[in-house]
Write a protein that holds these residues in place. Sequence first.
Motif, short mmCIF file in Angstrom:
data_model
loop_
_atom_site.label_atom_id
_atom_site.label_comp_id
_atom_site.label_asym_id
_atom_site.label_seq_id
_atom_site.Cartn_x
_atom_site.Cartn_y
_atom_site.Cartn_z
N TYR A 134 -0.70 45.80 41.60
CA TYR A 134 -0.97 44.32 42.02
C TYR A 134 -0.15 43.45 41.36
N GLY B 237 -11.81 52.98 37.31
CA GLY B 237 -10.62 51.98 36.89
C GLY B 237 -9.41 53.01 36.83
N ALA B 238 -9.45 54.28 37.26
CA ALA B 238 -8.52 55.38 37.08
C ALA B 238 -7.34 54.89 38.08
N GLY B 239 -7.55 54.03 39.08
CA GLY B 239 -6.79 53.77 40.09
C GLY B 239 -7.08 54.30 41.47
N LYS B 240 -8.06 55.10 41.67
CA LYS B 240 -8.37 55.76 43.08
C LYS B 240 -8.29 54.86 44.14
N SER B 241 -9.00 53.93 44.13
CA SER B 241 -8.89 52.84 45.31
C SER B 241 -7.91 52.18 45.41
N THR B 242 -7.27 51.93 44.36
CA THR B 242 -5.76 51.27 44.58
C THR B 242 -4.87 52.33 45.34
N1 LIG Z 1 -7.17 43.25 43.44
C1 LIG Z 1 -7.02 43.82 42.09
N2 LIG Z 1 -6.12 42.98 41.29
C2 LIG Z 1 -5.71 43.10 40.27
N3 LIG Z 1 -5.92 44.40 39.41
C3 LIG Z 1 -6.62 45.25 40.18
C4 LIG Z 1 -7.29 44.77 41.59
N4 LIG Z 1 -8.05 45.82 41.99
C5 LIG Z 1 -7.99 46.84 40.90
N5 LIG Z 1 -7.48 46.51 39.98
C6 LIG Z 1 -7.33 47.21 38.63
O1 LIG Z 1 -6.61 48.23 38.95
C7 LIG Z 1 -7.11 49.28 38.01
C8 LIG Z 1 -7.64 50.47 39.00
O2 LIG Z 1 -8.65 49.94 39.73
P1 LIG Z 1 -9.13 50.97 40.99
O3 LIG Z 1 -8.00 51.37 41.79
O4 LIG Z 1 -10.29 50.11 41.66
O5 LIG Z 1 -9.85 52.21 40.29
P2 LIG Z 1 -11.11 53.18 40.85
O6 LIG Z 1 -10.84 53.17 42.22
O7 LIG Z 1 -10.32 54.32 40.25
O8 LIG Z 1 -12.18 52.90 39.98
C9 LIG Z 1 -8.34 48.47 37.34
O9 LIG Z 1 -7.67 48.44 35.79
C10 LIG Z 1 -8.49 47.59 37.91
O10 LIG Z 1 -8.84 46.63 37.04
#
Ligand SMILES: Nc1ncnc2c1ncn2[C@@H]1O[C@H](COP(=O)(O)OP(=O)(O)O)[C@@H](O)[C@H]1O
Length: 256
Positions: free
Chosen positions: A14, A40-45
């Motif tokens: 992001y 918070g590992a980045g899976k959804s990202t």
């Molecule tokens: N919309 C966003 N904007 C900024 N940072 C984000 C956003 N969504 C997630 N993050 C950050 O990206 C990192 C990975 O998050 P995420 O992909 O949700 O992890 P997971 O799905 O593995 O729990 C986290 O540090 C989170 O705070």
Amino acid sequence: MTPLLELSEVTAGYGSAPVVEDITLAVEPGQVCALVGANGAGKSTLLGTISGLRHPSRGRITFDGADLGHAAPETVVRRGLVHVAEGRRIFRGLTVRENLDLGLWRSGLGKPEQRDRLDRVLGLFPFLRARLSAQAEVLSGGEQQMLVIGQALMREPRMLLLDEPSLGLAPVMVDRVFDTIEVLRAEGLSLLLVEQVVERALSIADRGFVMQNGRIVAEGPGPDLLRGPGLRQAYLGAFAGGSPSGDPADPTEARQ
Ligand SMILES: Nc1ncnc2c1ncn2[C@@H]1O[C@H](COP(=O)(O)OP(=O)(O)O)[C@@H](O)[C@H]1O
Ligand SMILES: [Mg+2]
């Protein structure tokens, strides 16, 4: 076999800070792959980067041989790759039928084809047939999860990205989610599944990927990963060195 989905050295996040880095992975046609890792590992990202919600700053994503790198989400869906986001996003005030029909949005299909698709989805989730005119909000959490998967299937995808479908569900409903995954596999769909029920997900995964701090730190056939040290280390990364006894609690149990 040529992979259906292929990521090569993908970095994304992001703004300017990368959240996932240097991700290389492949899902072959018909495979169920699991992506696991601590919160918070980045899976959804990563799933959002594959589905076009954000774009990689480096690397390459291909689906069925076509470059997806900067494709818009609608384009990705049209190519047959559908993302079922975390959090069971149904429209609670709409009926079950209306929620399913949203999966046909911009499909351009005529009425008979729409009917066929609905019949096929109801064939997979027969309990929805009797509930078609019920408000979606009266469904249980597990049923709502089937509904969002059903909505995704209305698009007749070749591959689904499923983000934590069993989160917050009662054990019996977690069983149904996993039963559904087996049905989808039998239908020939390819799946990339993100799950916190790690043991369960890896035990059914043709291939598993373990993510830690935005990177893939271990991969292999799901059941092999369960037995290897990489998984445990990824979950305990924040407590490097593990417990004083050197025998920390098994993350695959702690996460259930
Ligand atoms: N919309 C966003 N904007 C900024 N940072 C984000 C956003 N969504 C997630 N993050 C950050 O990206 C990192 C990975 O998050 P995420 O992909 O949700 O992890 P997971 O799905 O593995 O729990 C986290 O540090 C989170 O705070
Ligand atoms: Mg997530």
